[in-house]
Design a protein around this motif. Structure first.
Motif, PDB file in Angstrom:
ATOM      1  N   GLU A 106      -1.746  24.155 -19.316  1.00 53.98           N
ATOM      2  CA  GLU A 106      -1.827  23.640 -20.681  1.00 53.98           C
ATOM      3  C   GLU A 106      -2.146  24.766 -21.663  1.00 53.98           C
ATOM      4  O   GLU A 106      -1.621  24.794 -22.776  1.00 53.98           O
ATOM      5  N   THR A 110       0.211  26.113 -24.699  1.00 50.67           N
ATOM      6  CA  THR A 110      -0.358  26.249 -26.047  1.00 50.67           C
ATOM      7  C   THR A 110      -0.079  27.630 -26.619  1.00 50.67           C
ATOM      8  O   THR A 110       0.343  27.767 -27.780  1.00 50.67           O
ATOM      9  N   HIS A 122      -2.315  18.441 -29.523  1.00 50.69           N
ATOM     10  CA  HIS A 122      -2.711  18.486 -28.115  1.00 50.69           C
ATOM     11  C   HIS A 122      -3.551  17.267 -27.760  1.00 50.69           C
ATOM     12  O   HIS A 122      -4.402  16.848 -28.536  1.00 50.69           O
ATOM     13  N   PHE A 133       1.159  17.043 -25.113  1.00 50.47           N
ATOM     14  CA  PHE A 133       1.544  17.650 -26.384  1.00 50.47           C
ATOM     15  C   PHE A 133       2.533  16.753 -27.128  1.00 50.47           C
ATOM     16  O   PHE A 133       3.407  16.140 -26.509  1.00 50.47           O
TER      17      PHE A 133
END
Length: 219
Positions: A106, A110, A122, A133
Motif C-alpha cells: 500500500e 501511494t 486512501h 484507494f
C-alpha cells in the motif's frame, strides 16, 4: 454552566478544597474521570485508557514506519528512489493515521501515485467495507490483493462486495484489483497497467464482452 450541565446529565459532583470537582465517565471503560469542569457531550478519558490509546498509536506508527522502510528498500532495487522524495515525506507526515498504510505494498502504491501526480483517497469506507484507494479523476477503485487474504474461499464474498461497491460509485466507475506480487516487482508500471485495463474493458463493453478484475501489471 458546568454545574447545571452536570446536574442535567446526572454527573457526580463533589467539593475539594473549596473547588467543585466533576466525575464524568470515561468514554471507553466507564470509570469516573476527575475533572475541574464539565461540558455536556464532551468525551472524557481516564488515565489508564489514555495510556492504552497512546500505546496503540505508537504501535500503529511503528508498524507503518516499518512498512515505509521496506517500501523504500524494495523500490530502490527497481527504480530511482530519489524520484519519490515528495511521496516519502508525505507518507512520513501521515504515519500514525488509523487504518492507513497497512502493508508495504500500500505504501509502494501511494508513493507511485504521488510521483505520477494522481489524485487518490486512501482507505475509503463504502457501506461496511473499506477500499484501498479511490482515484476520482480516473473513476477507478483500486484494491491491492495479497494471496494470503484473497483465496478461492473468498471469491463469492468478494464478488458480492465488489458489486455493492461499484453500485455505490456508479456505472462509469471500474474496480481494479492488482496482486501484491505485481506491486513488488513492477510498481512503476502501475498507471500503464490501470490504463490498459480501462481500455480493454471499454472495448469489451462495446462488444458485449467481459473482462476479469485482476491485472498482470503489463500494458
Amino acid at each position: 454552566m458546568s454545574y447545571y450541565e452536570a446536574l442535567a446529565d446526572n454527573i457526580r459532583i463533589s467539593k475539594k478544597n473549596g473547588f467543585t470537582i466533576y466525575y464524568p465517565p470515561c468514554h471507553i471503560c466507564g470509570a469516573s474521570v476527575e475533572s475541574w469542569n464539565y461540558v455536556s457531550g464532551l468525551q472524557y478519558t481516564c488515565t489508564a485508557c489514555r495510556k492504552m490509546l497512546i500505546d496503540s498509536h505508537n504501535q500503529t506508527s511503528n508498524k507503518q514506519q516499518d512498512c515505509l522502510n521496506r517500501a523504500i528498500k524494495r523500490m530502490s532495487k527497481i527504480t530511482d528512489i530519489s524520484k519519490y522524495r515528495h511521496g516519502i515525506q508525505w507518507v512520513q507526515d501521515n504515519i500514525g493515521k488509523s487504518g492507513w498504510f497497512q502493508s508495504t505494498e500500500e505504501v509502494m502504491v501511494t508513493l507511485e501515485l504521488i510521483r505520477r501526480k494522481v489524485k487518490a483517497h486512501h482507505q475509503v469506507k463504502v457501506y461496511n467495507y473499506v477500499v484501498d484507494f479511490v482515484l476520482p479523476e480516473m473513476k477507478v477503485i483500486l484494491e491491492i490483493d495479497g494471496k494470503l487474504y484473497h483465496g478461492k474461499e473468498k471469491k463469492q464474498y468478494e464478488t458480492i462486495r465488489d458489486e455493492l461497491i461499484c453500485e455505490k460509485f456508479g456505472e462509469e466507475w471500474e474496480l481494479i484489483r492488482i496482486d501484491t506480487e505485481n506491486i513488488n516487482t513492477n510498481v512503476t508500471r502501475l498507471l500503464p497497467a490501470i490504463n490498459a485495463v480501462l481500455r480493454r474493458r471499454k472495448r469489451n463493453k462495446e462488444g458485449n464482452g467481459h473482462d476479469g478484475n485482476r491485472i498482470s501489471g503489463t500494458d
